[in-house]
Design an enzyme around this catalytic site. Sequence first.
Site, short mmCIF file in Angstrom:
data_model
loop_
_atom_site.label_atom_id
_atom_site.label_comp_id
_atom_site.label_asym_id
_atom_site.label_seq_id
_atom_site.Cartn_x
_atom_site.Cartn_y
_atom_site.Cartn_z
CB CYS A 2 -0.87 0.04 1.24
SG CYS A 2 -1.85 -1.43 1.45
NE ARG A 27 5.21 1.27 -1.33
CZ ARG A 27 6.14 1.30 -0.38
NH1 ARG A 27 7.25 1.95 -0.58
NH2 ARG A 27 5.94 0.70 0.76
CD1 TRP A 74 -0.29 -5.60 -3.83
CD2 TRP A 74 -0.21 -6.72 -1.89
NE1 TRP A 74 0.25 -6.84 -4.08
CE2 TRP A 74 0.29 -7.56 -2.91
CE3 TRP A 74 -0.27 -7.22 -0.59
CZ2 TRP A 74 0.75 -8.85 -2.67
CZ3 TRP A 74 0.18 -8.51 -0.35
CH2 TRP A 74 0.68 -9.30 -1.38
CD GLU A 479 10.78 -11.41 -9.10
OE1 GLU A 479 12.00 -11.24 -8.98
OE2 GLU A 479 9.97 -10.92 -8.29
CG HIS A 495 20.71 -37.11 -5.10
ND1 HIS A 495 21.14 -38.38 -4.81
CD2 HIS A 495 21.81 -36.35 -5.19
CE1 HIS A 495 22.47 -38.39 -4.73
NE2 HIS A 495 22.90 -37.16 -4.96
CE LYS A 589 11.77 -2.77 -5.69
NZ LYS A 589 12.55 -3.83 -6.35
#
Length: 594
Positions: A2, A27, A74, A479, A495, A589
């Site tokens: 935010c 952000r 956000w 991303e 493995h 961000k």
Amino acid sequence: MCGIVGYLGNGNAKEIVLDGLERLEYRGYDSAGVGLFDSERKTYRIFKEKGRIDDLKRVINTESAAAGIGHTRWATHGKVTKENAHPHTSRNGRFIVVHNGVVDNFRALRSEYLDAFRLESETDTEIIANLFEVFAAALPVQDAIREGLKRLEGSYALLIMDREDSGTVYAAKHKSPLLIGSAHSGVVAGSDLMALADHADAYLALEDGTFAELRPDGFSLYDLNGGALDYTLREMDAEVVESDKGAYPHYMLKEIHEQPIILRRILDAYTDEEERPDFPNSVLETIRKSGRIHILAAGTSMHAGLVAKPLFETLTEKPAEVHVASEFAHHTPLIDSDSLFILISQSGETADLRACLNRLKDEGYPTLTVTNVRTSTLAREADAFVEIHAGPEIAVASTKAYSAQIAVLSLLAHAAGASGMPMKREISNIAQSIEKFLEQADAVHDHVKSMLEGKSHAFYIGRGVDHAVALEASLKLKEISYIHTEGLAAGELKHGTLALIEEGTPVFALISQPSTALHTQSSISEIESRGGRVLTIGTEDVAEEAHIALRKTHPLLAPLVLVVPAQLIAYYAALELGNDIDKPRNLAKSVTVE
Ligand code: F6R
């Protein structure tokens, strides 16, 4: 995450607040809103929208505003809806509030003070606005706001408008950043220096527990008991003002290209003319006195920590451990009493790290923050901080901050130790090598087209610090391209993960370590004999035939050159897919919630 912005002055509040919100877009956010004092209608108006700031702009029909506050949200608690977007108002509409942070006791506050209130949203912010209303019924406005603030537990950066006084905006801060700038024509406030950059010559980063009254001609600062506080403004940082994309199509590409300049800037900041390291003695002494170094960080910064670990171990001869901050905060291992904690964070605001720092401070361990933001919470709250001088990093995918963190940590380890390594010369040569390599960035674009077209899975492999770079390279690719990518220790392939290699599976192999180059070559043979498609990225001394060959460098510092093609691979992969490179989906961000 935010972001908040506010302005009070001439009739430009709408433009300045929207411009500030756009500068905070990097952000990450999913809805936005503004509260404006409409100068023509002489009334307050609130506009909110889901989606982008452009969507918000379309619904604002106020022409001129003398005051305004704005927010990008956000979503963490409560869905992405117009109702949950800020600003929020109190029940009678008097208080209009934007808020960053999380109020932990909002349920308790609701049942104690607001039982009879019908709330419009699912947010803690609406509780705050209503709390002010409750206290304002019996108290002058400043006292009412302070009484409300005293009852909040958790974190907040708040801008508050009062419908009964259009000439004032209030600001308050606790554990979420908030800055106030003296603007060319008024006062501007924001949660990030970027929001103030074009509008203020000087600024103040508020301390926790402070409260400010903003007027068009300046602001006064108080503690929560109403005691007046003195303050000194700090000149606006030139590099923040200059932070636009320039000729680059994306911030990420610009930031990748800035790396050589930043490495040289770091050398200027932390070495003297005789090539001697130049850090505060107190910081070096703390490192020298410690018996063990613990590095705490998240994401890309944690990957920088993995590169720093062998540097500290080699150069200071002290054991070093790297911890994922979100794990360390809740599953703390046994710690020696002479431990030093180094917290690495580009933003200086990562909540997982703040949780660790609170705990370490309570237990009395020495702490050092390595960050890009000198006004950040982690810089202010740790015992000491060292700045990485990367300049504002706008793209969500971190690139230049990663290399700046490694460079600063290398110089720090070198300064605290007693090795004869010519660190300044090494880093200066690396800056040159990166510059040279970036001249052929187009060739990387071609490799990306042939390796990744139509692919939904990829791998990076490497050993030692090449493995540390493989982790960062794979994070970068996934991303922003959304191609599922894993970074693996090359020796681990057989493995289990080798089962996923089939005809055409793209694998990027990193080879810069003389001691393990041959082993990685064997892993490559295992992949190729199962049909996997391998692109090698290596330094010329150990991987002469590499598809992407980089200049020889000290093995411990090889990540600084090796990561650059990986950053470009991620960039071009996202470009080919038409993704929003600087603002990848679901990511923020600065991650200010745990
Ligand atoms: C990825 C990225 C993140 C951050 C992480 C920590 O490109 O940028 O993984 O590194 O969220 O953030 P800071 O460094 O601000 O603590």
